[in-house]
Write an enzyme that holds these catalytic residues in place. Structure first.
Site, short mmCIF file in Angstrom:
data_model
loop_
_atom_site.label_atom_id
_atom_site.label_comp_id
_atom_site.label_asym_id
_atom_site.label_seq_id
_atom_site.Cartn_x
_atom_site.Cartn_y
_atom_site.Cartn_z
N ALA A 115 25.08 -21.62 -21.86
CA ALA A 115 24.58 -22.88 -21.31
C ALA A 115 23.93 -23.68 -22.44
O ALA A 115 23.72 -23.15 -23.54
CB ALA A 115 23.55 -22.62 -20.21
N LYS A 116 23.64 -24.91 -22.20
CA LYS A 116 22.86 -25.71 -23.14
C LYS A 116 22.21 -26.83 -22.35
O LYS A 116 22.76 -27.29 -21.35
CB LYS A 116 23.77 -26.31 -24.22
#
Ligand code: NAD
Length: 437
Positions: A115-116
């Protein structure tokens, strides 16, 4: 630019990080016999969250900020990835960086997806109180999407232990109990792990030293140039210097510091600690010369470590490169075109998804320590991390030789294949093939 590598073979915007990562993915899957449905499902993030929220500023005016959290893959475990504060943060870039996290966690075989997140803001112009309010508002906006078994943020560009402490505080208030494992990269006083600060730089040094030995270079006769002297570059420099490598150049935004006999890294670190603006500005030792920023790439060194930011080695300056081995400290410091040219020139590139994975590996150790309520000592943590990265490098070298490809594509092949295995086992693929490498 070389004759064999032409711009037409690559994405239109050379500096588009998300497009570069996607390109690596598309080329790597050609080595694997994947059904198109599997490829399609890995191309797209599972969820993209775009939020907008108000933050009262110190001058009494309330401003609206845009933030993102892109959850690329949860095939192998909860989503994991940093949160970035920068004016250029946008959904497309966040998407690209989220997939990079998926490949990185899979490559070093830790039980996370990728994720980011980020907020488009200019932290350099904001007060500490404004940053706290922004962080709390952003956390509230994504609070149902994060959690110790769901999505575990960490620091990235312009976020740090303090940011993670605010997120932890906000999340714990929301769930009504202390949830240390909701974020990693926390301070030691608040469930952080020993060794986390050093981890990314130390990991880069471990991989670099191993690669030197593989290529037959004596570390004691080797030289290095390091771009960036921040959280990553400064620890890598310390570790390499302690191992006997002669660091002939170090740069940061204040310039390139060059000394062919080797810089005193300890003195540079001391200077940085006492600096008022967090840079090496004003640093001097006997024999030191300053150089223009670009010249760091032309130095005749054994090791070049770009550890500042993305898109530093491009089609415009790749022909200058005079190093034997490049170890990517930053995320995406080499564009896809430049990467292909380096490959053609026989310059070895150890890709970011292995080289800078020490940070996420120790984040994983922090999370397991929080979940189990115990703590490991620093030597144990660093030695476990070193072992993981060195094991990863061996695997990369083996796959590279078997497939006749670069270390970067070997890394993507291993990472993607491991995810496809997990998709098969979970029954997510209706007619998926188990790809063998
Ligand atoms: P940082 O902000 O602590 O340090 C960045 C350094 O680069 C500073 O010394 C800065 O002066 C220098 N710099 C910036 N622009 C420059 C330029 N144009 N020329 C020369 N020097 C320049 O950041 P960091 O945490 O060290 O991260 C560096 C890179 O590593 C980023 O790409 C980040 O995404 C990546 N990364 C960081 C971690 C981590 O644990 N911090 C983990 C994985 C990847």
């Amino acid at each position: 630019m070389s004759v064999a590598v032409t711009k037409g073979q690559f994405c239109a915007d050379e500096l588009d990080l998300a497009a570069n990562v996607n390109e690596y993915f598309q080329k790597a899957v050609q080595y694997l016999e994947l059904d198109s449905n599997v490829r399609e499902s890995l191309e797209k993030p599972e969820r993209e969250i775009a939020v907008s929220f108000p933050v009262p500023m110190d001058d009494g005016i309330t401003r609206i900020f845009n933030g993102y959290r892109v959850q690329h893959s949860s095939v192998r475990g909860p989503y994991k990835g940093g949160i970035r504060y920068h004016p250029s943060v946008n959904q497309e870039e966040t998407k690209g960086l989220s997939s990079l996290m998926t490949w990185k966690c899979s490559l070093v075989d830790i039980p996370y997806g990728g994720a980011k997140g980020g907020v488009a803001c200019n932290p350099g112009t904001m007060s500490q109180n404004e940053l706290e309010r922004l962080t709390r508002q952003y956390t509230k906006a994504i609070i149902r999407d994060i959690g110790p078994r769901r999505d575990i943020p960490a620091p990235d560009m312009n976020t740090d232990e303090q940011t993670m402490s605010w997120i932890y505080d906000e999340y714990s208030a929301f769930v009504g109990r202390s949830e240390l494992a909701v974020v990693t990269g926390k301070p030691i006083s608040l469930g952080g792990s020993l060794g986390r600060r050093e981890s990314t730089g130390y990991g880069i040094a471990a991989v670099a030293l191993d690669m030197l030995v593989v290529k037959g270079y004596d570390p004691l006769l080797s030289t290095a140039a390091i771009q960036g002297f921040g959280k990553v570059g400064s620890w890598a420099a310390r570790r390499l210097s302690d191992a006997g490598i002669r660091i002939v150049a170090v740069s940061d935004i204040s310039g390139v510091y060059h000394k062919k006999e080797g810089l005193s890294i300890g003195q540079m670190v001391e200077h940085l600690k006492n600096s008022s603006n967090g840079t090496l500005e004003g640093y001097y030792e006997d024999g030191l010369t300053k150089m223009p920023q670009e010249d760091i790439f032309g130095l005749d060194v054994t090791l070049l470590i770009p550890a500042a930011m993305e898109n530093q080695i491009t089609s415009k300056n790749v022909d200058k490169i005079n190093a034997k081995i490049i170890v990517e400290g930053a995320n995406g410091p080499i564009t896809a075109i430049a990467d292909a040219i380096l490959e053609e020139k026989g310059i070895i590139v150890v890709p970011d998804i292995l080289a800078n994975a020490g940070g996420v590996v120790v984040s994983y150790f922090e999370w397991t320590q929080n979940l189990q309520g115990y703590s490991l000592d620093k030597d144990e943590i660093i030695s476990r991390m070193d072992k993981k990265l060195k094991g990863g490098l061996r695997e990369l070298l083996k796959t590279r030789d078997e497939k006749g490809t670069s270390l970067r594509f070997a890394a993507y092949i291993i990472a993607i294949n491991r995810i496809v295995e997990a998709m098969n086992m979970r029954g997510w693929i209706s007619h998926g093939k188990r790809a063998a490498i």
